[in-house]
Every structure is written in structure tokens, then in C-alpha cells.
Design a protein around this motif. Structure first.
Motif, PDB file in Angstrom:
ATOM      1  N   GLN A 121      17.022  33.358  17.947  1.00 43.85           N
ATOM      2  CA  GLN A 121      17.002  34.979  18.091  1.00 43.85           C
ATOM      3  C   GLN A 121      16.465  35.866  18.309  1.00 43.85           C
ATOM      4  N   SER A 122      15.351  35.598  18.906  1.00 48.41           N
ATOM      5  CA  SER A 122      14.229  36.797  19.030  1.00 48.41           C
ATOM      6  C   SER A 122      15.035  37.745  20.753  1.00 48.41           C
ATOM      7  N   VAL A 124      18.364  38.556  21.287  1.00 45.78           N
ATOM      8  CA  VAL A 124      19.501  40.113  20.581  1.00 45.78           C
ATOM      9  C   VAL A 124      18.831  41.438  21.970  1.00 45.78           C
ATOM     10  N   ALA A 158      27.010  36.369  19.543  1.00 43.30           N
ATOM     11  CA  ALA A 158      26.615  34.634  19.234  1.00 43.30           C
ATOM     12  C   ALA A 158      27.030  33.753  20.534  1.00 43.30           C
ATOM     13  N   LEU A 161      24.190  34.984  23.186  1.00 46.27           N
ATOM     14  CA  LEU A 161      23.045  33.962  23.406  1.00 46.27           C
ATOM     15  C   LEU A 161      23.186  32.394  23.498  1.00 46.27           C
TER      16      LEU A 161
END
Length: 257
Positions: A121-122, A124, A158, A161
Motif C-alpha cells: 500500500q506504500s 500508491v 487497486a 498496485l
């Protein structure tokens, strides 16, 4: 008099010496024993009253298998495998002896290692910077905020990623496959872009951990890697072989604390 049912943990070579103090499922944990048939034996115990998949018993089942695997090849059973009695187990072992012996040879001095990968998640900010389509969506949402725009942007982030994580994880998976004798894809896990199990020689297990640890640090902005093991070699035992080992299918159980 009806035979007493048996809880079956594993199939091993008949000459295996069980570790001292080995206990299985139940409260108190049931003592385990070997039930031999020719060159094979089943590791069994009495069936605890009101058998359920309580966390303590799931852990006890797994710990018993790991203790066995530390010193010998083991054909592991899933939790909840119950046979009608000793003769049922012996007949099942006799009927599948050739298959079980071949599987034990295949698993000798090997363990299962499982790799799961999740999007980081880092990543983004880097995704928005590097992906033109996501960058345009983000700019549109800033200019004209809307619920629909936020949904489209969230979906694009999403997907982006996950795509970047899958590409990064694939390189790690290929390197682990070189160290392993076999690998199989596991079931889809929510949030994961990869779930792969490896039949890993004991001699390569530490290299496997070092490789994943190093690549985890290098790829931390793309993917989160989780390596689990050593594990009993569940993924490398044919399902029909597990059923045949006990002479029955697993009984349905419910999870309890």
C-alpha cells in the motif's frame, strides 16, 4: 462390539520411533501411537469426545506433524480425519502401500514452504506518478470531485498496485522454483496476488528464507512477501491419497476457540 474410531494424523514408515511425549488433539491432549501394516504405519490416537476444530486442537495437530517431519518423511492428514477402527486403517494402508511408499520417498528430507504476496500500500504515490492513466484519473477527481470518480480512481489504484505486485512477486517465485523440487499454485486468497507452495529440500530452506528476506526489503514499495515454513507437505500429497490412508473422508467440523 463395534470397533473404536481412531483419529489419524499421518502415514509414516513402520520403523519410525515416535518422539517421546508426543501428544495429539483433545483436552487433555491424547497420547498417540503407531498402527502398523507391513512397511507402513499410521500415527493415530483415540478420537476426543465432541471433536471440533478448536484452535488449540488445530495447533496441536500441526505441532505433532511438524515434530514428526523434523526427523522423517511424513504423509500428513488434514485435521479431522477419522477412521472406523484399526482394521479399516490397516486395510487402507495395505491397499495403497505402493503409492504411500512412493510418496514418502518423494517427501524424504523435504519440507513445504509457502509464499504469499500482497500489494504494498506504500506504493500508491509512485503508482500515481508513474502510471499515466491513474495520474489522469487522479487529476480529474481533484478538478471535479464526485463519488463515481473516487470509485473509478480507487479501482484503478487497486488494479495498478496488484499488477505491479504480481510482476515483482513473479521474479521471486521463479527464483524459489529453481531451489525447489516441485511447486504448486494454491487457492486464491483475498488480497493476495500470489499463493505458491514449494517442495523444498531441507538443504535449501535457509537459502529460501534469505532470498525472500532480501527481496522483501528491495521490493517493499511494490509487494509484501510472506514466507511460511517449514510446513507439513500437505500440498504435495494427492487428496485421494490422504483419504485412502485413513479409509474415510474427513468428518465435518466447526471452528471453536
Amino acid at each position: 462390539m463395534a470397533p473404536s474410531p481412531l483419529y489419524v494424523y499421518a502415514v509414516v514408515h513402520a520403523d519410525l520411533a515416535l518422539p517421546l511425549g508426543l501428544r495429539g488433539v483433545g483436552r487433555p491432549p491424547a497420547p498417540v501411537r503407531l498402527l502398523s501394516a507391513g512397511e507402513l504405519a499410521a500415527v493415530v490416537s483415540d478420537v476426543p469426545p465432541d471433536l471440533r476444530a478448536r484452535r488449540r486442537d488445530l495447533t496441536g495437530h500441526q505441532d505433532l506433524l511438524l515434530a514428526l517431519c523434523a526427523g522423517a518423511p511424513v504423509l500428513p492428514m488434514r485435521f479431522g480425519m477419522v477412521a472406523d477402527g484399526e482394521e479399516t486403517v490397516r486395510r487402507a494402508l495395505d491397499a495403497a502401500a505402493a503409492t504411500h511408499l512412493a510418496t514418502l520417498r518423494r517427501l524424504d528430507r523435504r519440507t513445504e514452504m509457502n509464499l504469499k504476496a500482497m500489494p504494498a500500500q506504500s506504493g500508491v504515490e509512485a503508482l500515481v506518478r508513474d502510471d499515466p492513466a491513474v495520474r489522469r484519473l487522479a487529476a480529474d477527481v481533484r478538478r471535479r470531485p464526485s463519488y463515481e470518480g473516487n470509485v473509478r480512481l480507487g479501482s484503478a489504484i487497486a488494479e495498478g498496485l496488484a499488477r505491479r505486485a504480481a510482476q515483482a512477486a513473479d521474479g521471486v517465485a521463479q527464483k524459489l522454483a529453481v531451489l525447489a523440487d516441485e511447486c504448486v499454485q494454491g487457492a486464491e486468497v483475498p488480497g493476495c496476488v500470489l499463493n505458491t507452495s514449494y517442495l523444498m529440500p531441507h538443504a535449501h530452506a535457509e537459502r529460501c528464507r534469505e532470498l525472500v528476506g532480501r527481496r522483501s526489503a528491495e521490493l517493499r514499495d511494490l509487494v509484501e512477501l510472506r514466507l511460511t515454513g517449514p510446513l507439513p507437505c500437505y500440498s504435495f500429497v494427492p487428496r485421494e491419497g490422504s483419504r485412502a490412508a485413513a479409509g474415510t473422508a474427513p468428518r465435518p467440523v466447526a471452528v471453536r476457540s
